[in-house]
Write a protein that holds these residues in place. Structure first.
Motif, PDB file in Angstrom:
ATOM      1  N   GLU A 124      -5.830   7.663   8.448  1.00 18.90           N
ATOM      2  CA  GLU A 124      -7.171   7.248   8.010  1.00 18.90           C
ATOM      3  C   GLU A 124      -7.079   6.250   6.847  1.00 18.90           C
ATOM      4  O   GLU A 124      -7.816   5.261   6.789  1.00 18.90           O
ATOM      5  CB  GLU A 124      -7.974   8.480   7.586  1.00 18.90           C
ATOM      6  CG  GLU A 124      -9.462   8.253   7.642  1.00 18.90           C
ATOM      7  CD  GLU A 124     -10.249   9.549   7.462  1.00 18.90           C
ATOM      8  OE1 GLU A 124     -11.077   9.577   6.547  1.00 18.90           O
ATOM      9  OE2 GLU A 124     -10.017  10.508   8.234  1.00 18.90           O
ATOM     10  N   THR A 125      -6.139   6.496   5.935  1.00 17.67           N
ATOM     11  CA  THR A 125      -5.947   5.594   4.793  1.00 17.67           C
ATOM     12  C   THR A 125      -5.463   4.220   5.259  1.00 17.67           C
ATOM     13  O   THR A 125      -5.947   3.183   4.789  1.00 17.67           O
ATOM     14  CB  THR A 125      -4.931   6.193   3.797  1.00 17.67           C
ATOM     15  OG1 THR A 125      -5.465   7.407   3.289  1.00 17.67           O
ATOM     16  CG2 THR A 125      -4.655   5.247   2.643  1.00 17.67           C
ATOM     17  N   ILE A 126      -4.500   4.219   6.193  1.00 17.06           N
ATOM     18  CA  ILE A 126      -3.989   2.951   6.737  1.00 17.06           C
ATOM     19  C   ILE A 126      -5.132   2.172   7.387  1.00 17.06           C
ATOM     20  O   ILE A 126      -5.290   0.972   7.172  1.00 17.06           O
ATOM     21  CB  ILE A 126      -2.848   3.215   7.744  1.00 17.06           C
ATOM     22  CG1 ILE A 126      -1.609   3.735   7.009  1.00 17.06           C
ATOM     23  CG2 ILE A 126      -2.500   1.934   8.527  1.00 17.06           C
ATOM     24  CD1 ILE A 126      -0.541   4.320   7.926  1.00 17.06           C
ATOM     25  N   ASP A 127      -5.939   2.904   8.175  1.00 16.23           N
ATOM     26  CA  ASP A 127      -7.071   2.265   8.841  1.00 16.23           C
ATOM     27  C   ASP A 127      -8.042   1.669   7.823  1.00 16.23           C
ATOM     28  O   ASP A 127      -8.498   0.538   7.979  1.00 16.23           O
ATOM     29  CB  ASP A 127      -7.799   3.285   9.719  1.00 16.23           C
ATOM     30  CG  ASP A 127      -8.947   2.669  10.488  1.00 16.23           C
ATOM     31  OD1 ASP A 127      -8.681   1.928  11.453  1.00 16.23           O
ATOM     32  OD2 ASP A 127     -10.110   2.906  10.105  1.00 16.23           O
ATOM     33  N   LYS A 128      -8.327   2.427   6.771  1.00 20.76           N
ATOM     34  CA  LYS A 128      -9.269   1.962   5.747  1.00 20.76           C
ATOM     35  C   LYS A 128      -8.729   0.726   5.032  1.00 20.76           C
ATOM     36  O   LYS A 128      -9.463  -0.228   4.755  1.00 20.76           O
ATOM     37  CB  LYS A 128      -9.497   3.090   4.740  1.00 20.76           C
ATOM     38  CG  LYS A 128     -10.424   2.740   3.588  1.00 20.76           C
ATOM     39  CD  LYS A 128     -11.874   2.917   3.959  1.00 20.76           C
ATOM     40  CE  LYS A 128     -12.789   2.825   2.743  1.00 20.76           C
ATOM     41  NZ  LYS A 128     -13.287   1.503   2.464  1.00 20.76           N
ATOM     42  N   GLN A 129      -7.434   0.722   4.744  1.00 21.52           N
ATOM     43  CA  GLN A 129      -6.856  -0.406   4.004  1.00 21.52           C
ATOM     44  C   GLN A 129      -6.716  -1.657   4.866  1.00 21.52           C
ATOM     45  O   GLN A 129      -6.622  -2.767   4.339  1.00 21.52           O
ATOM     46  CB  GLN A 129      -5.517   0.011   3.383  1.00 21.52           C
ATOM     47  CG  GLN A 129      -5.730   0.995   2.240  1.00 21.52           C
ATOM     48  CD  GLN A 129      -4.447   1.624   1.723  1.00 21.52           C
ATOM     49  OE1 GLN A 129      -3.465   1.763   2.462  1.00 21.52           O
ATOM     50  NE2 GLN A 129      -4.463   2.022   0.458  1.00 21.52           N
ATOM     51  N   ALA A 172      -4.757  12.210   7.553  1.00 23.66           N
ATOM     52  CA  ALA A 172      -5.257  11.581   6.320  1.00 23.66           C
ATOM     53  C   ALA A 172      -4.535  10.259   6.053  1.00 23.66           C
ATOM     54  O   ALA A 172      -5.154   9.267   5.623  1.00 23.66           O
ATOM     55  CB  ALA A 172      -5.072  12.526   5.138  1.00 23.66           C
ATOM     56  N   GLU A 173      -3.223  10.215   6.318  1.00 22.71           N
ATOM     57  CA  GLU A 173      -2.465   8.974   6.117  1.00 22.71           C
ATOM     58  C   GLU A 173      -2.929   7.889   7.082  1.00 22.71           C
ATOM     59  O   GLU A 173      -3.079   6.714   6.703  1.00 22.71           O
ATOM     60  CB  GLU A 173      -0.963   9.234   6.310  1.00 22.71           C
ATOM     61  CG  GLU A 173      -0.311   9.944   5.132  1.00 22.71           C
ATOM     62  CD  GLU A 173       1.165  10.229   5.393  1.00 22.71           C
ATOM     63  OE1 GLU A 173       1.995   9.777   4.601  1.00 22.71           O
ATOM     64  OE2 GLU A 173       1.475  10.892   6.407  1.00 22.71           O
ATOM     65  N   HIS A 215       0.809  -1.227   0.000  1.00 25.06           N
ATOM     66  CA  HIS A 215       0.000   0.000   0.000  1.00 25.06           C
ATOM     67  C   HIS A 215       0.847   1.284   0.000  1.00 25.06           C
ATOM     68  O   HIS A 215       0.291   2.371   0.023  1.00 25.06           O
ATOM     69  CB  HIS A 215      -0.928   0.010   1.221  1.00 25.06           C
ATOM     70  CG  HIS A 215      -1.924  -1.117   1.237  1.00 25.06           C
ATOM     71  ND1 HIS A 215      -2.841  -1.323   0.227  1.00 25.06           N
ATOM     72  CD2 HIS A 215      -2.141  -2.108   2.142  1.00 25.06           C
ATOM     73  CE1 HIS A 215      -3.586  -2.381   0.520  1.00 25.06           C
ATOM     74  NE2 HIS A 215      -3.178  -2.885   1.674  1.00 25.06           N
ATOM     75  N   ASP A 226     -10.830  -2.539   5.366  1.00 25.34           N
ATOM     76  CA  ASP A 226     -11.535  -2.922   4.137  1.00 25.34           C
ATOM     77  C   ASP A 226     -10.507  -3.176   3.036  1.00 25.34           C
ATOM     78  O   ASP A 226     -10.450  -2.462   2.037  1.00 25.34           O
ATOM     79  CB  ASP A 226     -12.530  -1.839   3.717  1.00 25.34           C
ATOM     80  CG  ASP A 226     -13.374  -2.254   2.510  1.00 25.34           C
ATOM     81  OD1 ASP A 226     -13.461  -3.476   2.248  1.00 25.34           O
ATOM     82  OD2 ASP A 226     -13.937  -1.368   1.837  1.00 25.34           O
ATOM     83  N   TRP A 227      -9.698  -4.231   3.282  1.00 29.43           N
ATOM     84  CA  TRP A 227      -8.723  -4.637   2.253  1.00 29.43           C
ATOM     85  C   TRP A 227      -9.519  -5.288   1.138  1.00 29.43           C
ATOM     86  O   TRP A 227     -10.217  -6.280   1.345  1.00 29.43           O
ATOM     87  CB  TRP A 227      -7.708  -5.602   2.876  1.00 29.43           C
ATOM     88  CG  TRP A 227      -6.690  -6.107   1.889  1.00 29.43           C
ATOM     89  CD1 TRP A 227      -6.111  -5.410   0.870  1.00 29.43           C
ATOM     90  CD2 TRP A 227      -6.118  -7.423   1.856  1.00 29.43           C
ATOM     91  NE1 TRP A 227      -5.215  -6.202   0.194  1.00 29.43           N
ATOM     92  CE2 TRP A 227      -5.200  -7.446   0.768  1.00 29.43           C
ATOM     93  CE3 TRP A 227      -6.282  -8.576   2.623  1.00 29.43           C
ATOM     94  CZ2 TRP A 227      -4.459  -8.584   0.436  1.00 29.43           C
ATOM     95  CZ3 TRP A 227      -5.550  -9.700   2.298  1.00 29.43           C
ATOM     96  CH2 TRP A 227      -4.645  -9.700   1.218  1.00 29.43           C
ATOM     97  N   TRP A 245       2.753   2.635   2.313  1.00 27.10           N
ATOM     98  CA  TRP A 245       2.673   3.476   3.498  1.00 27.10           C
ATOM     99  C   TRP A 245       4.075   3.996   3.824  1.00 27.10           C
ATOM    100  O   TRP A 245       5.078   3.321   3.578  1.00 27.10           O
ATOM    101  CB  TRP A 245       2.159   2.674   4.696  1.00 27.10           C
ATOM    102  CG  TRP A 245       0.773   2.108   4.530  1.00 27.10           C
ATOM    103  CD1 TRP A 245      -0.223   2.568   3.722  1.00 27.10           C
ATOM    104  CD2 TRP A 245       0.238   0.952   5.203  1.00 27.10           C
ATOM    105  NE1 TRP A 245      -1.352   1.777   3.845  1.00 27.10           N
ATOM    106  CE2 TRP A 245      -1.095   0.779   4.743  1.00 27.10           C
ATOM    107  CE3 TRP A 245       0.750   0.048   6.136  1.00 27.10           C
ATOM    108  CZ2 TRP A 245      -1.913  -0.252   5.196  1.00 27.10           C
ATOM    109  CZ3 TRP A 245      -0.065  -0.974   6.591  1.00 27.10           C
ATOM    110  CH2 TRP A 245      -1.388  -1.124   6.127  1.00 27.10           C
TER     111      TRP A 245
END
Length: 393
Positions: free
Chosen positions: A314-319, A311-312, A298, A322-323, A300
């Protein structure tokens, strides 16, 4: 010419149970199987300990074009009925997880139970019996086999599906259905591991053997169980379960943090240990190899957490929550535990399992378009459908 009231083709769970039930009613019954021994799939199941039913079995745990079809049989012969029979034979068992019941000793305990029930009911069983063709004239079925010609009033097809061809799975049952004009729905592998596209496989190949808790979903159905990375793709209970709902081209949604949140982990780390690397924080919650692979996959930034923006994070959490994975396919029938599809339930009586078109012809177990979840449900369908037919053959 060997005359019997009932011939059952298939000496698996459903066939043996049906035969025993019919024998108890005073019917003369012969079970025919092309394999070397009876109950081969039973012996292999549950790592050799046979997950013989599930305490929570209900119609909601089954997949069928007609979801109501299984209700009658499941309500008339329940998991508690089979559990009582297991107890009657003094078979020690335990609950592993989520209501799944396994033999303490060996799956052979269940095979012995079935053969004992057949023996007590006067049922005879023939193995290494090849069937060449079947005819029906004047309400009598004639079954031509390598061991002779059988005639019967009731013919039961309990030949299973296409899963696990190495232990003898064939399309024979579907061919018999088609011979007598019954509709057979398209079949595919169920409860089966996924394979990945080359790019994903390359990115994740170092993770083989790692298992983590997940909640996996596809087409509005989710399962919270373990996921296992393999050298070819994804397996483990959550993947096997969701595979039965997956169609080629679908995307899997995998929540790898069903009980936590990377936002919480990383925000707390920013407040308490801001100089610690992202990988170090995540390694508290995930295997290190997995963390490294996901950082690369991803892209990171593996830097001190104090440098990560909201924002980063949040993106890590989302990935992680919800991979999204689009499998290349599945491992197919070779490793599938069950077959989805099969003899159309609209062709059968839900009370007796008999064909509506051909009197005296019955279909039970996996050959029918009723497929259970992982966890003992398919064995329960074998017992319930076998019992239902056994009362009427």
């Amino acid at each position: 010419m060997i005359q019997k009231d009932v011939v059952v083709i298939g000496a698996g769970a459903a066939g043996l149970f049906c035969a025993a039930e019919a024998g108890k009613r005073g019917r003369s019954v012969e079970v025919l199987d092309h394999g070397k021994k009876v109950g081969r799939k039973i012996l292999m199941s549950g790592g050799g300990r046979c997950n013989f039913t599930n305490m929570y079995a209900s119609p909601e745990n089954f997949i069928s074009t007609n979801p109501h079809f299984c209700k009658s049989a499941l309500s008339r012969y329940t998991q508690w009925d089979f559990i009582s029979l297991v107890a009657e034979y003094g078979i020690a068992y335990h609950e592993k997880t989520l209501g799944q019941l396994f033999c303490d000793n060996s799956a052979s305990d269940i095979v012995n139970l079935l053969t004992s029930e057949c023996s007590k009911a006067g049922v005879t069983i023939q193995t290494r019996c090849e069937i060449s063709h079947i005819e029906k004239v004047n309400h009598v079925f004639t079954v031509h086999t390598s061991l002779g010609v059988y005639q019967c009033e009731s013919l039961v097809i309990a030949t299973g599906g296409l899963s696990m061809p190495k232990i003898g799975a064939t399309p024979f049952g579907y061919q018999v259905a088609e011979q007598f004009g019954l509709n057979v729905l398209p079949t595919r592998a169920g409860l089966v591991p996924f394979t990945l596209h080359e790019n994903d496989k390359k990115a994740l190949e170092g993770l083989s053997g790692i298992a983590i808790d997940t909640s996996a979903s596809c087409n509005d159905t989710a399962f919270r169980e373990a996921m296992l990375f393999t050298h070819r793709g994804l397996s483990g209970p959550s993947m096997l379960q969701v595979s039965s709902y997956w169609e080629p081209g679908d995307t899997l949604h995998i929540d790898m943090q069903p009980t936590g949140s990377a936002i919480d982990y990383l925000t707390e780390a920013q407040n308490t240990t801001p100089d610690v690397q992202l990988s170090t924080v995540l390694a508290k919650y995930y295997p290190k190899r997995l963390v490294q692979a996901f950082i690369q996959l991803h892209q990171w930034r593996n830097e001190p957490v104090k440098r990560l923006t909201p924002a980063e994070i949040e993106t890590i959490d989302k990935q992680l929550s919800d991979w999204q994975v689009k499998p290349n396919g599945t491992e197919g029938y070779r490793t599938a535990e069950v077959t989805l599809g099969g003899v159309d339930t609209d062709e059968l009586s839900s009370k007796t399992m008999m064909s509506k078109k051909e009197e005296g012809l019955f279909f039970i177990g996996e050959v029918v378009d009723v497929t259970g979840w992982l966890g003992g449900y398919n064995f329960q369908w074998a017992w319930s459908s076998g019992w239902a037919a056994g009362q009427f053959v």
